[in-house]
Design an enzyme around this catalytic site. Sequence first.
Site, short mmCIF file in Angstrom:
data_model
loop_
_atom_site.label_atom_id
_atom_site.label_comp_id
_atom_site.label_asym_id
_atom_site.label_seq_id
_atom_site.Cartn_x
_atom_site.Cartn_y
_atom_site.Cartn_z
N HIS A 46 -3.62 -4.98 0.36
CA HIS A 46 -3.07 -5.52 1.61
C HIS A 46 -3.12 -7.05 1.62
O HIS A 46 -4.10 -7.64 2.09
CB HIS A 46 -3.86 -4.98 2.80
CG HIS A 46 -3.63 -3.54 3.07
ND1 HIS A 46 -2.64 -3.09 3.91
CD2 HIS A 46 -4.23 -2.45 2.56
CE1 HIS A 46 -2.65 -1.76 3.93
NE2 HIS A 46 -3.60 -1.35 3.12
N CYS B 70 0.82 -1.20 0.00
CA CYS B 70 0.00 0.00 0.00
C CYS B 70 0.87 1.27 0.00
O CYS B 70 1.45 1.59 -1.03
CB CYS B 70 -1.00 -0.05 1.14
SG CYS B 70 -2.45 0.93 0.77
N GLU C 88 -1.66 -9.06 3.48
CA GLU C 88 -1.55 -9.66 4.81
C GLU C 88 -2.88 -10.16 5.35
O GLU C 88 -2.93 -11.09 6.16
CB GLU C 88 -0.91 -8.67 5.80
CG GLU C 88 -1.71 -7.42 6.16
CD GLU C 88 -1.50 -6.24 5.22
OE1 GLU C 88 -1.11 -6.48 4.05
OE2 GLU C 88 -1.73 -5.09 5.63
#
Length: 537
Positions: free
Chosen positions: A508, A382, A510
């Site tokens: 993102h 990001c 994650e």
Amino acid sequence: MAKYVFVTGGVVSGLGKGITASSLGLLLKSRGYKVFMQKFDPYINVDPGTMSPFQHGEVFVTADGSETDLDLGHYERFIDEELNYTSNITTGKVYSSVIEKERRGDYLGATVQIVPHITNEIKNKVYEAATSSGADIVITEIGGTVGDIESIAYLESLRQIRDELGKKETFFIHTTLIPYIYGSGELKSKPTQHSVSELRSLGIQPDCLVCRVPFYMDESVKQKLCLFCSIPRENIIEAVDVPNIYQIPINFYEQKMDEVVLKQFGLPTKKADIKYWKELIKTVDNLKEEVSIALVGKYVELHDAYLSVMEALKHAGYKYNKKVIIKWIDAEELENTKNLNETFKDVSGILVPGGFGSRGINGKIIACKYARENNIPYLGICLGMQIAVIEFARNVCGIKEASSTEFDEMCPEPIIDLMAEQKSIINMGGTLRLGNYNCKLTKGTLAYKCYNNKEIVERHRHRYEFNNKYKDILEENGLTFSGINEESNLVEIVEYKNHPFFIACQFHPEFKSRPTHPHPLFDSFVKASIDLKIKKK
Ligand code: GLN
């Protein structure tokens, strides 16, 4: 009809209610039940999206674009189900919706009150979680600690649900602390007794206690808890401190916590399929060697601000039997660091995660440049992608004033800029580009190699975008735009091919990593870091 488990907390905060709820969710799912999870956060913000990471830690984003509490990240990692907007309810949300109804005249002239209007709204949110997910069992965690002023309306709502549905449809878990007193050398049950009596004063008798305790309790302590708290002996579960949170479901499984719940629900205890989780624990307990990754951010004092990133790195490490050690680097400090070789000498990868605002930006650019010039694997997430593009434009393409309008509104080379539709937005809450968007990968690129797929879907949380006006010049200088959102022609992934591993994404990754299947980008990044470490030996 779904069954409902409610998890409340007592004595102190931070006992691991979220992990308790998630672990039970995992066990129930492993027995073949469809599980859905939900958290009540009694604060007045509508969602944590506008809160500082220092206040709240990470904001976890669900596939449907809800900005939620970080506990939802644990839920998804443990139960491996996608959650949605019904999964995180705040006082702000509840009151907004009641006030909206009042303004519309829905209450037909009634005086609008906490009971029954707010409590009905809360109950509806519980039922909505069940209907929207079609789950067999919904687990709801109530944030805060029993006795907090803010949580009273929530507990009252749950009391009413128990009254309406009865004991066969609802199960109350109370998590508490059993402290150890040095000197007398005893484990003490009294704080738990007080906490349960506080809960009872609100009309709730818990069915089960999960006791956070430094080591296993003597039978005498358990008997005391049974007697004073009216809890059956097998419903007293010990949550002993463990070095690795993924161990907790197994500890609960051995104490038959899931069986206790199913028994009360009158549901069959099907055979649990948790071999894969036991194997995970074995891997985690026997990791060979370490690999060190620098995480360059501005909230590094509070590791919770990067919780999912930390977990995703660990997951990738598990796949290669390596323990990922995170070297926390404060981006602002890096701005004044003379000897970068010293700072990065023991790291095998550099990660620049998401972030907002201009503080620490130059430090992140320094880290990114160092990774690019020294062939150290780089993963930008990001803001970390925006940084990578700015760094490349400035130092490779010679666009010295390249920047983002987020850091410098009047910047002459706005290589990162607001999308046209963002320019007119004045509200801060819920107005970012949020949740799932498609991304198309170009064959032959590193991104394609990582995913081994042409079409991917990833979660987003950002306002600024790569400015396509600069695409040609960056491409001519060796940057590849390997992932694009075709619907809006937005850049999703960039990479640098004259480098062993340099990739950055606007989304993102994650949020989608799981302990037993790491996210492809984290997987490849950690693998590249391990390879570099081996090469350097
Ligand atoms: N601040 C940047 C933006 O809004 C990046 C956001 C992030 O890293 N999550 O676009």
